[in-house]
Design a protein around this motif. Structure first.
Motif, PDB file in Angstrom:
ATOM      1  N   ASP A   1      34.848  42.055  46.177  1.00  0.00           N
ATOM      2  CA  ASP A   1      34.888  43.395  46.778  1.00  0.00           C
ATOM      3  C   ASP A   1      34.220  44.446  45.894  1.00  0.00           C
ATOM      4  O   ASP A   1      34.740  45.547  45.711  1.00  0.00           O
ATOM      5  CB  ASP A   1      36.332  43.799  47.094  1.00  0.00           C
ATOM      6  N   GLY A   2      33.078  44.104  45.314  1.00  0.00           N
ATOM      7  CA  GLY A   2      32.316  45.047  44.513  1.00  0.00           C
ATOM      8  C   GLY A   2      32.770  45.188  43.069  1.00  0.00           C
ATOM      9  O   GLY A   2      32.121  45.871  42.286  1.00  0.00           O
ATOM     10  N   GLU A   3      33.893  44.571  42.716  1.00  0.00           N
ATOM     11  CA  GLU A   3      34.365  44.617  41.327  1.00  0.00           C
ATOM     12  C   GLU A   3      33.901  43.371  40.596  1.00  0.00           C
ATOM     13  O   GLU A   3      33.990  42.265  41.123  1.00  0.00           O
ATOM     14  CB  GLU A   3      35.893  44.685  41.271  1.00  0.00           C
ATOM     15  N   VAL A   4      33.408  43.555  39.357  1.00  0.00           N
ATOM     16  CA  VAL A   4      32.903  42.438  38.566  1.00  0.00           C
ATOM     17  C   VAL A   4      33.830  42.183  37.380  1.00  0.00           C
ATOM     18  O   VAL A   4      34.205  43.102  36.657  1.00  0.00           O
ATOM     19  CB  VAL A   4      31.473  42.728  38.058  1.00  0.00           C
ATOM     20  N   ASN A   5      34.188  40.935  37.206  1.00  0.00           N
ATOM     21  CA  ASN A   5      34.966  40.482  36.051  1.00  0.00           C
ATOM     22  C   ASN A   5      34.001  39.620  35.227  1.00  0.00           C
ATOM     23  O   ASN A   5      33.780  38.460  35.521  1.00  0.00           O
ATOM     24  CB  ASN A   5      36.186  39.685  36.521  1.00  0.00           C
TER      25      ASN A   5
END
Length: 93
Positions: free
Chosen positions: A58-62
């Motif tokens: 959902d657009g978040e990068v880890n």
């Protein structure tokens, strides 16, 4: 076992392998749409060189939240291409 981050199941398998308290998931159990190759690599004396994936949900990068051994040492051959997680990825039954 399931690997979950940001409320999405990243991988799910009954065939994980536990090494050094990490669950390694078979490559075919990983939902590839959440993974992007990273340039990061680290070395382990007995397992070999690890490569990493960034996980994006959902657009978040880890960044570098998953790793695998594309060419493990002879002692670690069963880990070839199996994927493990850290950096807030929850591994649960």
């Amino acid at each position: 076992m399931k690997a979950i981050w940001n409320n999405k199941v990243l991988a799910e398998s009954d065939e994980t392998m536990v090494i050094e308290n990490n669950h390694y998931f078979p490559a075919e159990s990983v939902k590839k749409e959440y993974f992007k190759e990273s340039d990061t690599q680290t070395a382990c004396v007995w397992k070999g060189t690890a490569s990493y994936y960034d996980v994006e949900v959902d657009g978040e990068v880890n960044k570098d939240a998953a790793w695998y051994y594309p060419n493990p040492t002879d002692k670690a051959k069963p880990l070839k291409d199996m994927v493990a997680f850290w950096k807030g990825v929850e591994v649960t039954e």
